[in-house]
Design a protein around this motif. Sequence first.
Motif, PDB file in Angstrom:
ATOM      1  N   ARG A  36      -0.876  -1.694  -3.402  1.00 49.88           N
ATOM      2  CA  ARG A  36      -1.040  -0.326  -2.887  1.00 49.88           C
ATOM      3  C   ARG A  36       0.300   0.404  -2.850  1.00 49.88           C
ATOM      4  O   ARG A  36       0.395   1.566  -3.276  1.00 49.88           O
ATOM      5  CB  ARG A  36      -1.673  -0.352  -1.490  1.00 49.88           C
ATOM      6  CG  ARG A  36      -3.160  -0.700  -1.499  1.00 49.88           C
ATOM      7  CD  ARG A  36      -3.802  -0.443  -0.154  1.00 49.88           C
ATOM      8  NE  ARG A  36      -3.320  -1.328   0.895  1.00 49.88           N
ATOM      9  CZ  ARG A  36      -3.854  -2.513   1.180  1.00 49.88           C
ATOM     10  NH1 ARG A  36      -4.870  -2.975   0.478  1.00 49.88           N
ATOM     11  NH2 ARG A  36      -3.378  -3.251   2.172  1.00 49.88           N
ATOM     12  N   GLU A  37       1.330  -0.234  -2.328  1.00 53.25           N
ATOM     13  CA  GLU A  37       2.627   0.431  -2.217  1.00 53.25           C
ATOM     14  C   GLU A  37       3.223   0.740  -3.588  1.00 53.25           C
ATOM     15  O   GLU A  37       3.673   1.862  -3.836  1.00 53.25           O
ATOM     16  CB  GLU A  37       3.594  -0.433  -1.411  1.00 53.25           C
ATOM     17  CG  GLU A  37       3.295  -0.460   0.075  1.00 53.25           C
ATOM     18  CD  GLU A  37       4.341  -1.187   0.899  1.00 53.25           C
ATOM     19  OE1 GLU A  37       4.311  -1.036   2.134  1.00 53.25           O
ATOM     20  OE2 GLU A  37       5.193  -1.891   0.317  1.00 53.25           O
ATOM     21  N   LEU A  38       3.229  -0.229  -4.475  1.00 53.43           N
ATOM     22  CA  LEU A  38       3.823  -0.014  -5.789  1.00 53.43           C
ATOM     23  C   LEU A  38       2.978   0.927  -6.644  1.00 53.43           C
ATOM     24  O   LEU A  38       3.515   1.776  -7.368  1.00 53.43           O
ATOM     25  CB  LEU A  38       4.024  -1.353  -6.501  1.00 53.43           C
ATOM     26  CG  LEU A  38       5.035  -2.301  -5.862  1.00 53.43           C
ATOM     27  CD1 LEU A  38       5.133  -3.598  -6.665  1.00 53.43           C
ATOM     28  CD2 LEU A  38       6.412  -1.653  -5.755  1.00 53.43           C
ATOM     29  N   GLY A  39       1.657   0.789  -6.556  1.00 51.75           N
ATOM     30  CA  GLY A  39       0.780   1.661  -7.335  1.00 51.75           C
ATOM     31  C   GLY A  39       0.891   3.112  -6.915  1.00 51.75           C
ATOM     32  O   GLY A  39       1.012   4.021  -7.762  1.00 51.75           O
ATOM     33  N   PHE A  40       0.867   3.359  -5.599  1.00 51.99           N
ATOM     34  CA  PHE A  40       0.977   4.733  -5.105  1.00 51.99           C
ATOM     35  C   PHE A  40       2.361   5.287  -5.416  1.00 51.99           C
ATOM     36  O   PHE A  40       2.495   6.443  -5.850  1.00 51.99           O
ATOM     37  CB  PHE A  40       0.715   4.762  -3.596  1.00 51.99           C
ATOM     38  CG  PHE A  40       0.732   6.152  -3.010  1.00 51.99           C
ATOM     39  CD1 PHE A  40      -0.395   6.960  -3.084  1.00 51.99           C
ATOM     40  CD2 PHE A  40       1.866   6.649  -2.383  1.00 51.99           C
ATOM     41  CE1 PHE A  40      -0.385   8.248  -2.547  1.00 51.99           C
ATOM     42  CE2 PHE A  40       1.881   7.929  -1.845  1.00 51.99           C
ATOM     43  CZ  PHE A  40       0.754   8.728  -1.930  1.00 51.99           C
ATOM     44  N   GLY A  41       3.398   4.486  -5.201  1.00 55.27           N
ATOM     45  CA  GLY A  41       4.756   4.945  -5.483  1.00 55.27           C
ATOM     46  C   GLY A  41       4.944   5.312  -6.941  1.00 55.27           C
ATOM     47  O   GLY A  41       5.572   6.333  -7.264  1.00 55.27           O
ATOM     48  N   GLY A  81      11.231   2.368 -11.343  1.00 55.71           N
ATOM     49  CA  GLY A  81      12.362   2.338 -10.415  1.00 55.71           C
ATOM     50  C   GLY A  81      12.034   2.997  -9.093  1.00 55.71           C
ATOM     51  O   GLY A  81      12.369   2.479  -8.021  1.00 55.71           O
ATOM     52  N   TRP A  82      11.362   4.173  -9.153  1.00 58.86           N
ATOM     53  CA  TRP A  82      10.931   4.849  -7.930  1.00 58.86           C
ATOM     54  C   TRP A  82       9.981   3.964  -7.121  1.00 58.86           C
ATOM     55  O   TRP A  82      10.112   3.846  -5.890  1.00 58.86           O
ATOM     56  CB  TRP A  82      10.201   6.150  -8.287  1.00 58.86           C
ATOM     57  CG  TRP A  82      11.048   7.370  -8.333  1.00 58.86           C
ATOM     58  CD1 TRP A  82      11.496   8.013  -9.445  1.00 58.86           C
ATOM     59  CD2 TRP A  82      11.533   8.122  -7.214  1.00 58.86           C
ATOM     60  NE1 TRP A  82      12.234   9.112  -9.080  1.00 58.86           N
ATOM     61  CE2 TRP A  82      12.269   9.206  -7.725  1.00 58.86           C
ATOM     62  CE3 TRP A  82      11.407   7.974  -5.837  1.00 58.86           C
ATOM     63  CZ2 TRP A  82      12.885  10.147  -6.901  1.00 58.86           C
ATOM     64  CZ3 TRP A  82      12.020   8.910  -5.015  1.00 58.86           C
ATOM     65  CH2 TRP A  82      12.748   9.984  -5.550  1.00 58.86           C
ATOM     66  N   ALA A  83       9.015   3.355  -7.814  1.00 62.76           N
ATOM     67  CA  ALA A  83       8.048   2.503  -7.122  1.00 62.76           C
ATOM     68  C   ALA A  83       8.735   1.330  -6.446  1.00 62.76           C
ATOM     69  O   ALA A  83       8.390   0.964  -5.310  1.00 62.76           O
ATOM     70  CB  ALA A  83       6.995   2.004  -8.119  1.00 62.76           C
ATOM     71  N   ALA A  84       9.709   0.725  -7.114  1.00 63.16           N
ATOM     72  CA  ALA A  84      10.425  -0.410  -6.539  1.00 63.16           C
ATOM     73  C   ALA A  84      11.278   0.011  -5.349  1.00 63.16           C
ATOM     74  O   ALA A  84      11.473  -0.760  -4.402  1.00 63.16           O
ATOM     75  CB  ALA A  84      11.311  -1.056  -7.605  1.00 63.16           C
ATOM     76  N   LEU A  85      11.756   1.239  -5.385  1.00 65.17           N
ATOM     77  CA  LEU A  85      12.600   1.736  -4.292  1.00 65.17           C
ATOM     78  C   LEU A  85      11.848   1.824  -2.973  1.00 65.17           C
ATOM     79  O   LEU A  85      12.396   1.499  -1.909  1.00 65.17           O
ATOM     80  CB  LEU A  85      13.146   3.115  -4.667  1.00 65.17           C
ATOM     81  CG  LEU A  85      13.856   3.913  -3.567  1.00 65.17           C
ATOM     82  CD1 LEU A  85      15.231   3.317  -3.307  1.00 65.17           C
ATOM     83  CD2 LEU A  85      13.972   5.382  -3.975  1.00 65.17           C
ATOM     84  N   VAL A 162      10.815  10.796  -0.985  1.00 68.73           N
ATOM     85  CA  VAL A 162      10.889   9.458  -0.379  1.00 68.73           C
ATOM     86  C   VAL A 162      10.317   9.487   1.035  1.00 68.73           C
ATOM     87  O   VAL A 162       9.563   8.596   1.441  1.00 68.73           O
ATOM     88  CB  VAL A 162      12.338   8.935  -0.386  1.00 68.73           C
ATOM     89  CG1 VAL A 162      12.434   7.599   0.357  1.00 68.73           C
ATOM     90  CG2 VAL A 162      12.838   8.770  -1.813  1.00 68.73           C
ATOM     91  N   GLY A 163      10.673  10.515   1.810  1.00 72.60           N
ATOM     92  CA  GLY A 163      10.159  10.616   3.174  1.00 72.60           C
ATOM     93  C   GLY A 163       8.648  10.766   3.213  1.00 72.60           C
ATOM     94  O   GLY A 163       7.961  10.087   3.979  1.00 72.60           O
ATOM     95  N   LEU A 187      -1.788  12.527  -2.921  1.00 69.42           N
ATOM     96  CA  LEU A 187      -1.270  12.823  -4.260  1.00 69.42           C
ATOM     97  C   LEU A 187      -1.446  14.295  -4.606  1.00 69.42           C
ATOM     98  O   LEU A 187      -0.517  14.949  -5.103  1.00 69.42           O
ATOM     99  CB  LEU A 187      -1.960  11.950  -5.305  1.00 69.42           C
ATOM    100  CG  LEU A 187      -1.499  10.501  -5.409  1.00 69.42           C
ATOM    101  CD1 LEU A 187      -2.380   9.737  -6.399  1.00 69.42           C
ATOM    102  CD2 LEU A 187      -0.039  10.406  -5.837  1.00 69.42           C
ATOM    103  N   VAL A 188      -2.637  14.825  -4.342  1.00 69.74           N
ATOM    104  CA  VAL A 188      -2.900  16.239  -4.647  1.00 69.74           C
ATOM    105  C   VAL A 188      -1.984  17.137  -3.820  1.00 69.74           C
ATOM    106  O   VAL A 188      -1.381  18.099  -4.336  1.00 69.74           O
ATOM    107  CB  VAL A 188      -4.379  16.575  -4.389  1.00 69.74           C
ATOM    108  CG1 VAL A 188      -4.608  18.084  -4.497  1.00 69.74           C
ATOM    109  CG2 VAL A 188      -5.272  15.836  -5.373  1.00 69.74           C
TER     110      VAL A 188
END
Length: 202
Positions: A36-41, A81-85, A162-163, A187-188
């Motif tokens: 969930r975290e990586l997919g959404f990011g 990279g963003w998702a991993a962050l 990020v916030g 997302l929207v």
Amino acid sequence: MDVATVRRLYEAGLPLLFLAVALRSSLVRGVPITLRELGFGFALSQLVELLAVHAGRYRYPEWLVYFPPSPQWVPLGVGLGWAALMPVVMRLSEQIAGARAPRWRLAALDGLLGVGLDLVVDPVVSGEPLRMWLWRDTGMADYRWWLLDVPVFNFVGWFLLVGACGWQLRSIEANAGRRLWLALGFLVTDLAVATVVMRLPW
């Protein structure tokens, strides 16, 4: 080491970072929350990046792998990279402020940590000689405010993205029965806000 080799190493390092974070997160927090975290990011960052490149805010020239492959706007490694962050920043914020701190406080700290990282990375990676992305080029936005040869717009964007992503991911986890609808709604909303921010006279 020549510039072309450094560029290739930087691009290859982003998917490796993503895999390392995914492995660590899945072992510590479990596979479902990691997905969930990586997919959404990834989805959020890649969509916002596509909007920004389309709006002429910056360009990513001469990367090897773009996603989607055509048009060649945003490299796959940028979204990874963003998702991993995000999991890294979120766990740091929770260590500093406490996991039970209010979501808004954790989100603000997420954003500040993201900006702190970008203040170090962006001037080096976007500047000469690497030029992994360009802030100035023909047909691109003409920025008025700069810091360390990077538009102030970029640092504001990092804080907001990020916030917001940190707050939204924690909200998704706190609402088990509505996770999918929350994610889609976030997302929207994020894309709408990003579109407005990009139109401001930076």
